[in-house]
Design a protein around this motif. Structure first.
Motif, PDB file in Angstrom:
ATOM      1  N   THR A 284     -28.822   5.083  58.608  1.00  0.00           N
ATOM      2  CA  THR A 284     -29.171   6.501  58.542  1.00  0.00           C
ATOM      3  C   THR A 284     -30.675   6.626  58.319  1.00  0.00           C
ATOM      4  O   THR A 284     -31.336   5.661  57.923  1.00  0.00           O
ATOM      5  CB  THR A 284     -28.413   7.192  57.391  1.00  0.00           C
ATOM      6  OG1 THR A 284     -28.749   6.533  56.172  1.00  0.00           O
ATOM      7  CG2 THR A 284     -26.908   7.120  57.607  1.00  0.00           C
ATOM      8  N   VAL A 285     -31.194   7.816  58.539  1.00  0.00           N
ATOM      9  CA  VAL A 285     -32.642   8.032  58.397  1.00  0.00           C
ATOM     10  C   VAL A 285     -33.097   7.776  56.965  1.00  0.00           C
ATOM     11  O   VAL A 285     -34.141   7.171  56.731  1.00  0.00           O
ATOM     12  CB  VAL A 285     -33.018   9.466  58.840  1.00  0.00           C
ATOM     13  CG1 VAL A 285     -34.478   9.766  58.517  1.00  0.00           C
ATOM     14  CG2 VAL A 285     -32.766   9.637  60.334  1.00  0.00           C
ATOM     15  N   SER A 286     -32.306   8.205  55.989  1.00  0.00           N
ATOM     16  CA  SER A 286     -32.711   8.009  54.585  1.00  0.00           C
ATOM     17  C   SER A 286     -32.779   6.526  54.242  1.00  0.00           C
ATOM     18  O   SER A 286     -33.687   6.096  53.514  1.00  0.00           O
ATOM     19  CB  SER A 286     -31.745   8.736  53.648  1.00  0.00           C
ATOM     20  OG  SER A 286     -30.431   8.229  53.782  1.00  0.00           O
ATOM     21  N   VAL A 287     -31.849   5.742  54.759  1.00  0.00           N
ATOM     22  CA  VAL A 287     -31.890   4.293  54.513  1.00  0.00           C
ATOM     23  C   VAL A 287     -33.128   3.692  55.172  1.00  0.00           C
ATOM     24  O   VAL A 287     -33.806   2.839  54.597  1.00  0.00           O
ATOM     25  CB  VAL A 287     -30.603   3.611  55.030  1.00  0.00           C
ATOM     26  CG1 VAL A 287     -30.739   2.086  55.000  1.00  0.00           C
ATOM     27  CG2 VAL A 287     -29.402   4.040  54.192  1.00  0.00           C
TER      28      VAL A 287
ATOM     29  N   ILE B 242     -34.816   2.360  51.930  1.00  0.00           N
ATOM     30  CA  ILE B 242     -34.213   1.061  51.619  1.00  0.00           C
ATOM     31  C   ILE B 242     -34.777  -0.045  52.507  1.00  0.00           C
ATOM     32  O   ILE B 242     -35.183  -1.104  52.023  1.00  0.00           O
ATOM     33  CB  ILE B 242     -32.675   1.119  51.738  1.00  0.00           C
ATOM     34  CG1 ILE B 242     -32.102   2.000  50.630  1.00  0.00           C
ATOM     35  CG2 ILE B 242     -32.070  -0.288  51.677  1.00  0.00           C
ATOM     36  CD1 ILE B 242     -30.595   2.174  50.673  1.00  0.00           C
ATOM     37  N   ILE B 243     -34.821   0.201  53.821  1.00  0.00           N
ATOM     38  CA  ILE B 243     -35.235  -0.842  54.770  1.00  0.00           C
ATOM     39  C   ILE B 243     -36.636  -1.387  54.471  1.00  0.00           C
ATOM     40  O   ILE B 243     -36.848  -2.601  54.510  1.00  0.00           O
ATOM     41  CB  ILE B 243     -35.140  -0.332  56.220  1.00  0.00           C
ATOM     42  CG1 ILE B 243     -33.678  -0.040  56.582  1.00  0.00           C
ATOM     43  CG2 ILE B 243     -35.728  -1.352  57.194  1.00  0.00           C
ATOM     44  CD1 ILE B 243     -32.763  -1.237  56.572  1.00  0.00           C
ATOM     45  N   PRO B 244     -37.644  -0.543  54.164  1.00  0.00           N
ATOM     46  CA  PRO B 244     -38.988  -1.099  53.891  1.00  0.00           C
ATOM     47  C   PRO B 244     -39.024  -2.066  52.710  1.00  0.00           C
ATOM     48  O   PRO B 244     -39.884  -2.946  52.657  1.00  0.00           O
ATOM     49  CB  PRO B 244     -39.829   0.149  53.603  1.00  0.00           C
ATOM     50  CG  PRO B 244     -39.132   1.251  54.335  1.00  0.00           C
ATOM     51  CD  PRO B 244     -37.666   0.940  54.195  1.00  0.00           C
ATOM     52  N   GLU B 245     -38.111  -1.910  51.749  1.00  0.00           N
ATOM     53  CA  GLU B 245     -38.058  -2.847  50.627  1.00  0.00           C
ATOM     54  C   GLU B 245     -37.138  -4.021  50.914  1.00  0.00           C
ATOM     55  O   GLU B 245     -37.335  -5.124  50.404  1.00  0.00           O
ATOM     56  CB  GLU B 245     -37.592  -2.114  49.369  1.00  0.00           C
ATOM     57  CG  GLU B 245     -38.571  -1.054  48.882  1.00  0.00           C
ATOM     58  CD  GLU B 245     -38.196  -0.520  47.513  1.00  0.00           C
ATOM     59  OE1 GLU B 245     -37.997  -1.346  46.595  1.00  0.00           O
ATOM     60  OE2 GLU B 245     -38.085   0.706  47.367  1.00  0.00           O
TER      61      GLU B 245
ATOM     62  N   PHE C 297     -25.859   0.506  57.873  1.00  0.00           N
ATOM     63  CA  PHE C 297     -25.909   1.170  56.573  1.00  0.00           C
ATOM     64  C   PHE C 297     -25.520   2.626  56.811  1.00  0.00           C
ATOM     65  O   PHE C 297     -26.239   3.348  57.514  1.00  0.00           O
ATOM     66  CB  PHE C 297     -27.320   1.109  55.981  1.00  0.00           C
ATOM     67  CG  PHE C 297     -27.730  -0.256  55.512  1.00  0.00           C
ATOM     68  CD1 PHE C 297     -27.444  -0.679  54.219  1.00  0.00           C
ATOM     69  CD2 PHE C 297     -28.409  -1.115  56.358  1.00  0.00           C
ATOM     70  CE1 PHE C 297     -27.832  -1.939  53.780  1.00  0.00           C
ATOM     71  CE2 PHE C 297     -28.806  -2.377  55.930  1.00  0.00           C
ATOM     72  CZ  PHE C 297     -28.509  -2.790  54.633  1.00  0.00           C
ATOM     73  N   VAL C 298     -24.404   3.050  56.231  1.00  0.00           N
ATOM     74  CA  VAL C 298     -23.871   4.383  56.510  1.00  0.00           C
ATOM     75  C   VAL C 298     -23.379   5.026  55.215  1.00  0.00           C
ATOM     76  O   VAL C 298     -23.345   4.388  54.164  1.00  0.00           O
ATOM     77  CB  VAL C 298     -22.708   4.299  57.523  1.00  0.00           C
ATOM     78  CG1 VAL C 298     -23.195   3.798  58.876  1.00  0.00           C
ATOM     79  CG2 VAL C 298     -21.588   3.394  57.010  1.00  0.00           C
ATOM     80  N   ARG C 299     -22.979   6.289  55.333  1.00  0.00           N
ATOM     81  CA  ARG C 299     -22.344   6.945  54.198  1.00  0.00           C
ATOM     82  C   ARG C 299     -20.999   6.271  53.932  1.00  0.00           C
ATOM     83  O   ARG C 299     -20.535   5.454  54.716  1.00  0.00           O
ATOM     84  CB  ARG C 299     -22.151   8.442  54.491  1.00  0.00           C
ATOM     85  CG  ARG C 299     -23.458   9.203  54.640  1.00  0.00           C
ATOM     86  CD  ARG C 299     -24.287   9.158  53.382  1.00  0.00           C
ATOM     87  NE  ARG C 299     -25.622   9.750  53.549  1.00  0.00           N
ATOM     88  CZ  ARG C 299     -26.674   9.364  52.892  1.00  0.00           C
ATOM     89  NH1 ARG C 299     -26.601   8.371  52.024  1.00  0.00           N
ATOM     90  NH2 ARG C 299     -27.837   9.946  53.075  1.00  0.00           N
ATOM     91  N   ASN C 300     -20.365   6.623  52.832  1.00  0.00           N
ATOM     92  CA  ASN C 300     -19.111   5.988  52.429  1.00  0.00           C
ATOM     93  C   ASN C 300     -18.022   6.204  53.471  1.00  0.00           C
ATOM     94  O   ASN C 300     -17.451   7.288  53.577  1.00  0.00           O
ATOM     95  CB  ASN C 300     -18.672   6.561  51.077  1.00  0.00           C
ATOM     96  CG  ASN C 300     -17.447   5.866  50.534  1.00  0.00           C
ATOM     97  OD1 ASN C 300     -17.019   4.843  51.055  1.00  0.00           O
ATOM     98  ND2 ASN C 300     -16.875   6.426  49.482  1.00  0.00           N
ATOM     99  N   VAL C 301     -17.748   5.184  54.284  1.00  0.00           N
ATOM    100  CA  VAL C 301     -16.714   5.275  55.318  1.00  0.00           C
ATOM    101  C   VAL C 301     -15.801   4.061  55.234  1.00  0.00           C
ATOM    102  O   VAL C 301     -16.192   2.997  54.768  1.00  0.00           O
ATOM    103  CB  VAL C 301     -17.321   5.349  56.739  1.00  0.00           C
ATOM    104  CG1 VAL C 301     -18.131   6.602  56.940  1.00  0.00           C
ATOM    105  CG2 VAL C 301     -18.132   4.107  57.065  1.00  0.00           C
TER     106      VAL C 301
END
Length: 296
Positions: free
Chosen positions: A100-103, A107-110, A147-151
């Motif tokens: 997702t865009v927020s990840v 998250i991804i840069p770290e 990496f996604v929302r809770n699915v």
């Protein structure tokens, strides 16, 4: 030129280790005649006898004793080489991550620099999209993990990666800064920048305001957390935001969390998904890295 068959050497070492041709055959999942044939082939290759056979008993010869340390070293070197080749083969040259865009923003840069240290010879491709799109891409093997929302999906492995607390944030000189307890009514009359990512958890934020006589004063709605954050810093309003996206701004004193008891426990869960049994090395490394990142 002497050419030695590694399977013959393996049989020789196993006979000595197991103490008999029969037990060596069991350990190698072979018939006893096959083990005998391999030993005889090795003896022809070396032009010497390796064992003295006395009925069912076998005794290693002096020539066999001299050859044994070399045989063990050859077998060990072969097994190490085979393991190294298979390990290289199992690691893709390109590893594709859907998120997702927020990840991708927080998250991804770290995550990637640490992942590169684990797998330095692998290149990475990042694809962003909404949860449903990423699920489809993983299923179709257009990306390796997501990496996604809770699915949960019957054809996918889904592991909880991170839980991100949602809180109310204000700018530095807002009257709510330092307030110990706020009522929903007080929040509702404030200009609100409402960020919503489409997850079901956001419905719980809406329900906080359901029983009010007047609807909340939502000035701006957006599905982009970066925009919402910058609007709050620009004093356009206050906003409910996930904690991960405001870490830096909190550290810099630009945003301040305000406790709202009615929203305690509301969070966004990010899951790591993959096809069953695939990319285990990457998944294990990512989960270990995730433990470090979430403790920062």
């Amino acid at each position: 030129m002497l050419l030695v068959n590694i399977e013959n050497i393996e049989a020789f070492v196993y006979v000595i280790h197991c103490g008999s041709f029969n037990k060596a055959a069991e350990a190698l999942y072979l018939s006893q005649p096959s083990v005998t044939a391999r030993i005889q082939s090795l003896e022809r290759e070396l032009d010497c006898r390796l064992f003295d056979r006395q009925g069912k008993q076998v005794q290693i010869t002096e020539e066999g004793k001299r050859f044994l340390p070399y045989a063990q070293q050859l077998l060990l070197t072969y097994q190490k080489g085979k393991l190294h080749v298979n390990r290289k083969k199992s690691l893709p040259e390109e590893f594709r991550i859907g998120c997702t865009v927020s990840v991708s923003n927080y998250i991804i840069p770290e995550l990637l620099p640490r992942l590169k240290r684990h797998f330095p010879n692998t290149h990475y491709k990042i694809v962003t999209g909404i949860t449903d799109d990423i699920v489809g891409k993983v299923l179709n093997k257009e990306v390796d993990i997501g990496f996604v929302r809770n699915v949960n999906h019957p054809n996918l492995q889904s592991i909880k990666f991170y839980e991100d607390q949602i809180s109310l944030y204000t700018y530095e000189d807002h009257p709510f800064v330092g307030a110990e307890r706020l009522t929903v009514e007080e929040i509702a009359v404030q200009p609100l920048v409402f960020f919503e990512c489409g997850a079901l958890d956001w419905l719980r934020i809406h329900r906080v305001f359901e029983n009010l006589d007047q609807p909340p004063n939502i000035q701006i709605q957006t599905d982009n957390s970066e925009m919402a954050k910058k609007l709050v810093i620009g004093k356009i309003g206050i906003s409910f935001l996930p904690g991960l996206c405001v870490r830096q701004e909190m550290a810099d004193g630009k945003l301040y969390p305000v406790r709202v008891p009615e929203t305690d426990g509301i969070s966004l869960q990010t899951n790591l998904i993959s096809n069953h049994g695939e990319h285990t090395q990457f998944l294990n490394a990512i989960m270990e890295i995730g433990k470090v990142l979430t403790q920062q």
